[in-house]
Write a protein that holds these residues in place. Structure first.
Motif, PDB file in Angstrom:
ATOM      1  N   GLU A   1       9.799 -36.129  39.757  1.00 63.88           N
ATOM      2  CA  GLU A   1      10.067 -35.081  38.772  1.00 63.88           C
ATOM      3  C   GLU A   1      10.677 -33.852  39.423  1.00 63.88           C
TER       4      GLU A   1
ATOM      5  N   GLU B   1      18.445 -37.490  40.749  1.00 67.83           N
ATOM      6  CA  GLU B   1      18.247 -37.932  39.372  1.00 67.83           C
ATOM      7  C   GLU B   1      18.744 -39.366  39.217  1.00 67.83           C
TER       8      GLU B   1
ATOM      9  N   HIS C   1      20.636 -32.064  26.138  1.00 74.03           N
ATOM     10  CA  HIS C   1      19.436 -32.326  26.946  1.00 74.03           C
ATOM     11  C   HIS C   1      19.830 -32.738  28.370  1.00 74.03           C
TER      12      HIS C   1
ATOM     13  N   THR D   1      20.917 -29.658  30.325  1.00 70.24           N
ATOM     14  CA  THR D   1      19.741 -28.888  30.757  1.00 70.24           C
ATOM     15  C   THR D   1      19.069 -29.557  31.959  1.00 70.24           C
ATOM     16  N   GLN D   2      19.006 -30.878  31.916  1.00 71.70           N
ATOM     17  CA  GLN D   2      18.420 -31.630  33.029  1.00 71.70           C
ATOM     18  C   GLN D   2      19.219 -31.455  34.312  1.00 71.70           C
TER      19      GLN D   2
ATOM     20  N   TRP E   1      18.473 -28.169  35.913  1.00 66.02           N
ATOM     21  CA  TRP E   1      17.197 -28.198  36.624  1.00 66.02           C
ATOM     22  C   TRP E   1      17.360 -28.838  38.004  1.00 66.02           C
ATOM     23  N   ARG E   2      18.072 -29.966  38.067  1.00 64.78           N
ATOM     24  CA  ARG E   2      18.274 -30.634  39.350  1.00 64.78           C
ATOM     25  C   ARG E   2      19.080 -29.756  40.310  1.00 64.78           C
TER      26      ARG E   2
END
Length: 437
Positions: free
Chosen positions: A65, A70, A85, A88-89, A92-93
């Protein structure tokens, strides 16, 4: 594009727990197949040579997580909600990797390598490009591999590097301390890496790195000097052009490697310790001459890196001066030293571009893995592999940890004292923020 051999197909010669992490069958990246693992690898290779498919599915460690890696099985025509989505992911990465993220396309979350057809992979990469454009990032294809497990049609896995310079930074920055015994070729290697010209065998490449006349005369570093190696968003070195100044390199680079060239002679050991403790390097590069092996201050520098918990990798230099048997003997000596109870490291010999990518990722994830390069600053052997490794090498701390370090109070250290006959002593203060350049 190179195959994903070492990461997916195993790492022969490693400890069993690391061997399991790298998956079944034997790859070319690790140093030397031994024991039952090596025997199984050979049998698997013969089986594949006869056209038989593997009964064991290839896999990666399950997706974490946290971190900047990813896994995505496919990204074919996502809905608008799904696309937002995914963006946004990706943000984060990128934040976890301080501006860098690695996407494995065709891989399930549990690490199983499923693979995609040509059409599905093309559509998934198109979606990935759209996602990168949305966040203002650049994409670089690292490597791809065909997966033939339980499938009659060819299916592929693709590994992609996403890079975006954070808004509050001009470029990504990693600091690498350069360690090694005197005359091991540290300054020459840095000169070749940063200037783009091979050495003439007599130390011409190192002349621009020396700061004092006695260093030029003796050919030995006695002070701390800095050199920079810049990469653009495509992974290309930006140093190599006429009249390229440090300011121009910083302006055109999206990732910067700052080398801290430290002294190798024993009488300058205090200077080396000062460089390791005051400049907070992210990694250390221990240079060992192939013709002398572990000699002089090599063990002291290795011990310093381990005591300060600085992750290090090894570079065996001057392989052009030695016979293959001598180089192999030095590599075996290094392996034995790394595997001793005091070190407990797992040597990983880098022999291909695929190995370099795997080494960079596993080096940052596992503190036990130690990549080893065998290079020549005269012939240029394996220098490109070292550049690939440095380009992909991710930071050890994420953006949240970096921000916490930046909130700490700065410290000022006296780094240089110059005494002149007229003006008296002059001091140079260096601001030092823990965890920052």
């Amino acid at each position: 594009m190179p195959a994903l051999g070492a990461q997916y197909n195993g790492a022969a010669g490693m400890e069993p727990r690391v061997f399991e992490l790298f998956g079944p069958a034997g790859g070319s990246g690790a140093a030397g197949a031994r024991g039952k693992a090596g025997t199984k690898s050979k049998k698997a290779g013969k089986s594949r040579g006869r056209g038989a498919k593997s009964n064991n599915p290839p896999y990666l460690p399950p997706e974490a997580e946290e971190g900047n890696i990813e896994y995505k099985l496919k990204l074919v025509n996502p809905s608008q909600y799904r696309f937002e989505h995914l963006v946004t992911q990706m943000k984060w990465r990128l934040q976890e990797g301080r501006g860098e993220a690695v996407y494995q396309i065709g891989v399930e979350d549990n690490g199983l390598l499923v693979g995609l057809s040509e059409e599905e992979m093309r559509a998934s990469l198109h979606t990935l490009h759209r996602m990168a454009e949305k966040v203002g990032a650049d994409i670089t294809m690292l490597r791809e591999r065909e997966v033939d497990y339980d499938s009659d049609s060819p299916r592929k896995i693709t590994e992609v590097l996403i890079r975006k310079v954070p808004d509050n930074q001009q470029f990504l920055d990693l600091r690498v301390a350069v360690l090694g015994n005197v005359d091991s070729g540290k300054s020459t290697l840095l000169g070749v890496l940063t200037q783009g010209e091979l050495d003439n065998g007599r130390g011409r490449a190192r002349l621009n790195l020396f700061r004092h006349l006695h260093e030029i005369q003796s050919g030995r570093t006695s002070s701390i000097s800095f050199e920079i190696l810049g990469f653009n968003s495509k992974g290309e070195v930006v140093n190599y052009s006429e009249s390229r100044t440090a300011e121009q390199i910083c302006e055109s680079a999206s990732k910067m490697i700052t080398f801290i060239d430290l002294a190798g002679h024993h009488k300058y050991l205090k200077t080396t310790i000062f460089g390791l403790t005051s400049y907070c390097p992210d990694f250390a590069m221990l240079v060992v001459s192939a013709n002398t092996g572990i000699a002089g201050t090599t063990r002291e520098h290795l011990g310093l890196a381990m005591a300060l918990k600085v992750p290090f990798f090894l570079v065996v230099s001057k392989v052009d001066l030695c016979s293959p048997a001598t180089v192999e003997r030095t590599l075996r000596q290094l392996e034995r030293t790394l595997k001793q109870p005091g070190c407990n490291k797992v040597p990983f010999m880098v022999r291909s571009e695929d190995d370099a990518v795997t080494a960079a990722q596993q080096f940052a994830q596992s503190p036990n893995i130690t990549p080893i390069f065998a290079i020549s600053s005269v012939s240029g052997e394996s220098l490109d592999l070292l550049k690939v490794f440095l380009n992909i090498l991710p930071p050890l701390t994420n953006s949240r940890e970096q921000e916490e370090l930046m909130q700490q109070l700065p410290e000022f250290q006296v780094s240089v004292v110059i005494v002149t006959s007229q003006a008296g002593p002059l001091g140079q203060l260096s601001p030092h923020i823990p965890g920052a350049p």
